[in-house]
Enzyme design. Structure first.
Site, short mmCIF file in Angstrom:
data_model
loop_
_atom_site.label_atom_id
_atom_site.label_comp_id
_atom_site.label_asym_id
_atom_site.label_seq_id
_atom_site.Cartn_x
_atom_site.Cartn_y
_atom_site.Cartn_z
N PHE A 11 9.53 -5.01 -8.48
CA PHE A 11 10.85 -4.54 -8.92
C PHE A 11 11.75 -4.25 -7.70
CE2 PHE A 11 12.73 -0.19 -10.14
CZ PHE A 11 13.96 -0.72 -10.47
N ASN A 32 0.75 -10.20 -3.46
CA ASN A 32 -0.46 -10.75 -4.09
C ASN A 32 -0.34 -10.77 -5.61
OD1 ASN A 32 -0.72 -8.09 -4.77
ND2 ASN A 32 -2.84 -7.84 -4.04
N THR A 35 0.89 -6.51 -9.44
CA THR A 35 1.78 -5.93 -10.46
C THR A 35 3.15 -6.60 -10.48
OG1 THR A 35 2.53 -4.22 -8.91
CG2 THR A 35 0.69 -3.65 -10.35
N GLY A 36 3.39 -7.50 -9.55
CA GLY A 36 4.69 -8.19 -9.48
C GLY A 36 4.64 -9.56 -10.13
N ASP A 56 -2.52 -11.09 0.18
CA ASP A 56 -2.94 -9.70 0.02
C ASP A 56 -2.80 -9.03 1.39
OD1 ASP A 56 -4.19 -7.29 -0.23
OD2 ASP A 56 -6.08 -8.08 -1.04
N VAL A 57 -1.83 -8.14 1.53
CA VAL A 57 -1.56 -7.56 2.86
C VAL A 57 -2.63 -6.53 3.26
CG1 VAL A 57 0.92 -8.00 2.68
CG2 VAL A 57 0.02 -5.75 2.03
N TYR A 145 -2.91 7.41 -5.53
CA TYR A 145 -1.57 6.99 -5.11
C TYR A 145 -0.96 8.01 -4.15
CZ TYR A 145 3.38 5.57 -5.78
OH TYR A 145 4.68 5.17 -5.62
N THR A 175 13.15 5.46 -9.84
CA THR A 175 14.24 4.48 -9.83
C THR A 175 14.03 3.49 -10.97
OG1 THR A 175 14.49 4.74 -7.46
CG2 THR A 175 15.35 2.71 -8.40
P1 NAD Z 1 6.09 -2.91 -8.37
O1 NAD Z 1 4.73 -2.73 -8.92
O2 NAD Z 1 7.13 -3.58 -9.21
O3 NAD Z 1 6.06 -3.64 -6.98
C1 NAD Z 1 5.00 -3.52 -6.04
C2 NAD Z 1 4.68 -4.92 -5.52
O4 NAD Z 1 3.64 -4.82 -4.53
C3 NAD Z 1 4.15 -5.84 -6.63
O5 NAD Z 1 4.86 -7.05 -6.63
C4 NAD Z 1 2.68 -6.04 -6.26
O6 NAD Z 1 2.18 -7.27 -6.71
C5 NAD Z 1 2.73 -5.90 -4.75
N1 NAD Z 1 1.45 -5.55 -4.12
C6 NAD Z 1 0.61 -4.54 -4.43
N2 NAD Z 1 -0.47 -4.55 -3.63
C7 NAD Z 1 -0.32 -5.60 -2.79
C8 NAD Z 1 -1.10 -6.15 -1.75
N3 NAD Z 1 -2.29 -5.62 -1.39
N4 NAD Z 1 -0.65 -7.23 -1.07
C9 NAD Z 1 0.55 -7.77 -1.41
N5 NAD Z 1 1.33 -7.32 -2.40
C10 NAD Z 1 0.90 -6.24 -3.09
O7 NAD Z 1 6.60 -1.43 -7.99
P2 NAD Z 1 8.01 -0.94 -7.43
O8 NAD Z 1 8.55 0.06 -8.35
O9 NAD Z 1 8.85 -2.10 -7.04
O10 NAD Z 1 7.54 -0.18 -6.12
C11 NAD Z 1 7.69 -0.74 -4.82
C12 NAD Z 1 7.38 0.30 -3.76
O11 NAD Z 1 8.26 1.42 -3.90
C13 NAD Z 1 5.96 0.84 -3.84
O12 NAD Z 1 5.46 1.00 -2.54
C14 NAD Z 1 6.14 2.18 -4.52
O13 NAD Z 1 5.16 3.09 -4.14
C15 NAD Z 1 7.52 2.61 -4.02
N6 NAD Z 1 8.16 3.56 -4.97
C16 NAD Z 1 8.76 3.11 -6.11
C17 NAD Z 1 9.35 4.03 -6.97
C18 NAD Z 1 10.09 3.60 -8.20
O14 NAD Z 1 10.63 4.45 -8.92
N7 NAD Z 1 10.18 2.33 -8.53
C19 NAD Z 1 9.29 5.39 -6.68
C20 NAD Z 1 8.63 5.81 -5.54
C21 NAD Z 1 8.09 4.87 -4.66
#
Ligand code: NAD
Ligand code: UDP
Length: 315
Positions: A11, A32, A35-36, A56-57, A145, A175
């Site tokens: 997202f 990877n 969740t995306g 996968d980072v 987390y 967000t």
């Molecule tokens: P999301 O799940 O939509 O995006 C996270 C992305 O990271 C996904 O596309 C997933 O496939 C990828 N990912 C996970 N592990 C991975 C790995 N080992 N290697 C490569 N890719 C990997 O979530 P989001 O809401 O977009 O969150 C993004 C970041 O922002 C995260 O770090 C999250 O902790 C942080 N965050 C988001 C919010 C929010 O409200 N959306 C709030 C606080 C923090």
């Protein structure tokens, strides 16, 4: 002007890629797809300044060529997602963050960490300011987390202090916006999905717990300003309009003429009772504050979800 974005197909990562490209950066997105979805990057296909690699980072992070900025967004973020993938979440917050920091060090690049308001746990102070150290249960279900993110912050400050790496840390508060997954289990996607599918709207606990919801374009603006700033300590970016979950559910339901009834379910363990950012620091340092009100943000997000729902229903 080449940036590496981890979690690019998520997202926030996908919106961040859009902004970096609009600012003239070349972007390499890594994900990877735990969740995306590549669907979030579909509109960038054919853009010569954007490349995507499935990777996968947490395992390894090798990138050819020069890199000016590493932005580490990879991590499951929705509570049901990180509870379903606890080890992957801790791995990406630990090994994944070290790999991203090492990449920045090797390339002489700047580093940006997406941290979270979850670092404050179930806070005893509200609104939460950056100097509050938090109230996290280190062995509760959410700790996979929360502690991973706290460790990521500690690693980032360690690389900054020990190696002089130019690092930045944003603490993101809840967000929302287009490209959230309709089934990611967070409050807004759940409420909209339930309203669209005619199932009861689930309120966990009595619904008196609070959150403060920031529209994605406001968050991206604040983060971009932080990226370019001189600040190394964490900065809260979020919307300070605090609302109970019950009120929030009612606001979402008001967008649907035949909205289903509410149903009350048990509150998950350690669910924070209050969450609201103190954004004094962001206002002062970044000259930033959110602009999009909840009504406009909900309208734009619900339009996106309706479209996504219609597409899945058609499949
Ligand atoms: P999301 O799940 O939509 O995006 C996270 C992305 O990271 C996904 O596309 C997933 O496939 C990828 N990912 C996970 N592990 C991975 C790995 N080992 N290697 C490569 N890719 C990997 O979530 P989001 O809401 O977009 O969150 C993004 C970041 O922002 C995260 O770090 C999250 O902790 C942080 N965050 C988001 C919010 C929010 O409200 N959306 C709030 C606080 C923090
Ligand atoms: N919540 C709820 N019903 C749902 C999903 C979430 O009442 O269907 C509550 C959840 O318990 C929390 C708040 O809404 O108090 C925000 O949850 P979310 O998962 O969006 O994010 P969190 O802020 O907890 O990370």
């Amino acid at each position: 002007m080449r940036a590496v974005v981890t979690g690019a197909a998520g997202f926030l990562g996908s919106h961040l890629c859009d902004r970096l490209l609009a600012e003239g950066w070349e972007v390499l997105g890594l994900d990877n797809l735990i969740t995306g979805a590549t669907e979030n990057l579909r509109h960038l296909e054919g853009n010569p300044k954007f490349k995507f690699q499935q990777a996968d980072v947490s395992a390894a992070l090798r990138v050819e060529g020069s890199v000016g900025y590493v932005l580490h967004f990879a991590s499951p973020a929705s509570p049901p997602d990180y509870l379903k993938h606890p080890i992957e979440t801790m791995r990406v917050g630990s090994a994944g963050t070290i790999n991203a920091l090492e990449l920045a060090r090797e390339k002489g690049a700047k580093f940006f960490l997406s941290s979270t308001s979850e670092c404050y746990g179930d806070p005893e102070v509200s609104p939460q300011h950056e100097n509050y150290w938090g109230n996290v249960n280190p062995v509760g279900p959410r700790s996979v987390y929360d502690e991973a993110k706290r460790f990521s912050e500690a690693l980032t400050m360690g690389f900054h202090r020990h190696y002089g790496l130019d690092t930045h840390i944003v603490r993101i508060f809840n967000t929302y916006g287009p490209r959230m997954r309709l089934n990611d289990g967070r409050a807004l996607p759940n409420f909209v999905y339930q309203a669209l599918s005619g199932s009861p709207v689930t309120i966990y606990g009595d619904g008196k717990q609070t959150r403060s919801f920031c529209y994605v374009s406001d968050l991206i603006e604040g983060m971009y300003r932080l990226m370019l700033s001189e600040e190394h300590l964490p900065v809260n970016v979020g919307n300070p309009n605090e609302i109970t979950i019950l009120e929030f559910a009612e606001r979402v339901r008001s967008h649907f003429p035949n909205a289903p009834a509410l149903v009350f379910e048990p509150l998950p363990q350690d669910d924070p009772k209050r969450r609201c950012p103190d954004i004094t620091k962001a206002k002062r340092l970044l000259k930033w504050e959110p602009k999009v009100n909840l009504e406009d943000g909900l309208r734009m997000t619900i339009a996106y979800f309706k479209d996504a729902y219609a597409k899945t229903a058609a499949k």
